[in-house]
Motif scaffolding. Structure first.
Motif, PDB file in Angstrom:
ATOM      1  N   ARG A   1      -2.866   2.701   0.963  1.00  0.00           N
ATOM      2  CA  ARG A   1      -4.270   2.937   0.608  1.00  0.00           C
ATOM      3  C   ARG A   1      -5.187   2.031   1.427  1.00  0.00           C
ATOM      4  O   ARG A   1      -6.265   2.437   1.847  1.00  0.00           O
ATOM      5  CB  ARG A   1      -4.458   2.731  -0.899  1.00  0.00           C
TER       6      ARG A   1
ATOM      7  N   LEU B   1      -8.891   8.908   2.119  1.00  0.00           N
ATOM      8  CA  LEU B   1      -8.176   8.263   1.019  1.00  0.00           C
ATOM      9  C   LEU B   1      -7.179   9.203   0.352  1.00  0.00           C
ATOM     10  O   LEU B   1      -6.236   8.743  -0.287  1.00  0.00           O
ATOM     11  CB  LEU B   1      -9.173   7.719  -0.006  1.00  0.00           C
TER      12      LEU B   1
ATOM     13  N   ILE C   1      -4.998  -2.091  -4.856  1.00  0.00           N
ATOM     14  CA  ILE C   1      -4.617  -0.927  -4.052  1.00  0.00           C
ATOM     15  C   ILE C   1      -3.208  -1.129  -3.520  1.00  0.00           C
ATOM     16  O   ILE C   1      -2.654  -2.217  -3.597  1.00  0.00           O
ATOM     17  CB  ILE C   1      -5.596  -0.682  -2.879  1.00  0.00           C
TER      18      ILE C   1
END
Length: 171
Positions: free
Chosen positions: A55, A70, A51
């Protein structure tokens, strides 16, 4: 040598006279928040490359906002940072209250192996309480106890969360 705040000098009487308990509480909470966030970022962003850092922060905000976080923007990432910091300040406050109000806790903390005797189990307690109580009450999913991430987080909290609080907040 009393010039500055090295980790080894945090429990010296000169530092305690110069920096009151409130200042050391804020410092401990900030240190723990930064260490913990740095650990997660190093693991997920740098090593696993799973990620991005924004994030990661949005994932923290998902505890309040749900999975839709998200897809959020910078403001959601900042919310995640604020939530993470608030949680660190809360756990540090609980540690401080225990230190102030529970003589056995304070005596163990100030003993010859106090950082280990108190910091390690407190760090484990923080992770277990987060995963078994706080996360299930939020919109975030707890880490399954059978996953390697659960064990990694447990060990990390025993090293990077409880002991820094103990070093900074002991008498």
């Amino acid at each position: 040598m009393e010039s500055g705040i090295g980790v080894g000098s945090l429990h010296s009487p000169a530092v305690h006279r110069r920096y009151g308990l409130r200042s050391r509480y804020i410092f401990a909470a900030l240190v723990v928040a930064l260490l913990d966030l740095s650990f997660a970022a190093t693991y997920w962003v740098v090593f696993r490359q799973a990620i991005t850092f924004p994030r990661l922060l949005k994932g923290i905000a998902a505890g309040l906002l749900g999975h839709a976080a998200l897809q959020g923007g910078a403001s959601v990432a900042w919310l995640g940072a604020l939530v993470h910091g608030s949680v660190a300040f809360l756990w540090t406050a609980i540690f401080l209250v225990l230190r102030i109000r529970w003589p056995a806790f304070r005596n163990a903390l100030n003993g010859p192996r106090g950082v280990i005797a108190v910091g390690v189990p407190y760090g484990a307690f923080v992770w277990l309480a987060m995963d078994f109580v706080v996360l299930p009450l939020s919109r975030a999913a707890p880490t399954p106890i059978t996953s390697s991430w659960f064990v990694i987080c447990l060990v990390w909290h025993m090293i990077g969360v409880g002991p820094p609080m103990a070093v900074i907040l002991r008498d």
